[in-house]
Design an enzyme around this catalytic site. Structure first.
Site, PDB file in Angstrom:
ATOM      1  N   ASP A 166      43.566  43.359  43.178  1.00  0.00           N
ATOM      2  CA  ASP A 166      43.551  44.126  41.922  1.00  0.00           C
ATOM      3  C   ASP A 166      42.126  44.500  41.530  1.00  0.00           C
ATOM      4  OD1 ASP A 166      46.344  43.774  41.654  1.00  0.00           O
ATOM      5  OD2 ASP A 166      46.040  41.789  40.785  1.00  0.00           O
ATOM      6  N   ASP A 215      39.619  40.814  47.461  1.00  0.00           N
ATOM      7  CA  ASP A 215      40.490  40.705  46.296  1.00  0.00           C
ATOM      8  C   ASP A 215      41.369  41.969  46.307  1.00  0.00           C
ATOM      9  OD1 ASP A 215      41.544  40.170  43.740  1.00  0.00           O
ATOM     10  OD2 ASP A 215      39.902  41.254  42.763  1.00  0.00           O
TER      11      ASP A 215
HETATM   12  C1  GL1 Z   1      48.122  37.856  37.570  1.00  0.00           C
HETATM   13  C2  GL1 Z   1      47.854  38.325  36.134  1.00  0.00           C
HETATM   14  C3  GL1 Z   1      47.095  39.658  36.155  1.00  0.00           C
HETATM   15  C4  GL1 Z   1      45.832  39.592  37.036  1.00  0.00           C
HETATM   16  C5  GL1 Z   1      46.234  39.044  38.411  1.00  0.00           C
HETATM   17  C6  GL1 Z   1      45.014  38.811  39.303  1.00  0.00           C
HETATM   18  O1  GL1 Z   1      48.992  38.770  38.221  1.00  0.00           O
HETATM   19  O2  GL1 Z   1      49.072  38.490  35.450  1.00  0.00           O
HETATM   20  O3  GL1 Z   1      46.781  40.065  34.844  1.00  0.00           O
HETATM   21  O4  GL1 Z   1      44.832  38.789  36.425  1.00  0.00           O
HETATM   22  O5  GL1 Z   1      46.916  37.804  38.309  1.00  0.00           O
HETATM   23  O6  GL1 Z   1      44.417  40.006  39.648  1.00  0.00           O
HETATM   24  P1  GL1 Z   1      50.592  38.566  38.443  1.00  0.00           P
HETATM   25  O7  GL1 Z   1      51.187  38.548  37.096  1.00  0.00           O
HETATM   26  O8  GL1 Z   1      50.962  39.770  39.273  1.00  0.00           O
HETATM   27  O9  GL1 Z   1      50.800  37.275  39.166  1.00  0.00           O
HETATM   28 MG    MG Z   2      40.370  41.697  40.864  1.00  0.00          MG
END
Ligand code: GL1
Ligand code: MG
Length: 238
Positions: free
Chosen positions: A32, A30
């Site tokens: 983040d 993963d």
């Molecule tokens: C999306 C959500 C974030 C997080 C990531 C997964 O990212 O907005 O808060 O949960 O997914 O780690 P993004 O906005 O960059 O697509």
């Molecule tokens: Mg994560």
């Protein structure tokens, strides 16, 4: 003295050992909260959005956003609040612009301790590595961290795959390593549950209660070497 009796069960030719199908063949990282502390940056951006909108975002709800897509996260942040589709898209865009401003500040020094070492060591053990994320910004984040070229595959929110579990399956297919030989490295409850649901082992990073689905949990990857990790994971049953 006659010839020694050859017992039926005595193999005359040593059988070729069965291929080690249980051996670990791939790690799916993963992004983040595993490779960098970007889960905290996402959370901060969601908090700022909640404040601007006059919404309360308690700690548990904020924590539960980890691993959720942008739209699922916004639905959770909005709670009972109803907005038009147009406003929903605007809010997603606002949060994303805010988050991307933080991403611009990332450098290779932001890679979490232990991650780069593991990424460097694993290929030496014949392990293939992929990055898998629900985020649509995983590639720019990996690029800023200087990690993009470490991965044989990147499957993220921009790919046409709808759930976390299906992203794991997609990465396993691209790497040509069957799910039972994949280890998912995850910091979110959602990710750990999805990994187990699809028959993969999961190395959880962070809170052991939130990651109770994981095969094993570490606080972080700091000081974790590939050889010991592979030994522990191989010995732990599914
Ligand atoms: C999306 C959500 C974030 C997080 C990531 C997964 O990212 O907005 O808060 O949960 O997914 O780690 P993004 O906005 O960059 O697509
Ligand atoms: Mg994560």
């Amino acid at each position: 003295m006659g010839m020694p009796q050859i017992l039926e069960s005595t193999p005359r030719i040593r059988p070729t050992p069965a291929p080690a199908t249980n051996s670990i063949g791939a790690f799916l990282f993963d992004v983040d909260g595993v490779l960098a502390d970007t889960a905290r940056l996402h959370e901060a951006a969601w908090r700022r959005l909640a404040i601007r909108e006059g919404l309360s975002l308690d700690t548990d709800t904020a924590r539960s956003l980890r691993g959720l897509s942008r739209s699922d996260s916004l639905r959770r942040v909005l709670g009972q609040r109803r907005v038009t589709q147009h406003r929903f898209n605007e809010l997603m865009e606002q949060k994303n612009c805010d988050y991307l401003r933080q991403v611009e500040q990332l450098t290779p020094t932001d890679v979490l301790p232990g991650s780069s070492e593991l990424l460097e060591e694993l290929p030496g053990f014949g392990i293939r590595v992929a990055a898998v994320s629900a985020s649509c910004n995983a590639r720019p984040v990996l690029d800023r961290l200087g990690l993009l070229d470490r991965f044989a595959a990147v499957v993220d929110g921009t790919d046409d795959v709808s759930t976390t579990g299906h992203r794991f399956l997609s990465a396993s297919a691209v790497l040509r390593v069957e799910p039972s030989r994949c280890v998912v490295v995850e910091d979110s409850t959602t990710g750990a549950a999805a990994a187990r649901q699809f028959g993969m082992k999961c190395l959880g990073l962070g809170d052991a209660t939130a990651l109770c689905m994981a095969t094993m949990v570490f606080e972080s990857l700091r000081g974790v070497d590939a050889r010991s990790l592979l030994r522990w994971l191989t010995r732990t049953p599914h």
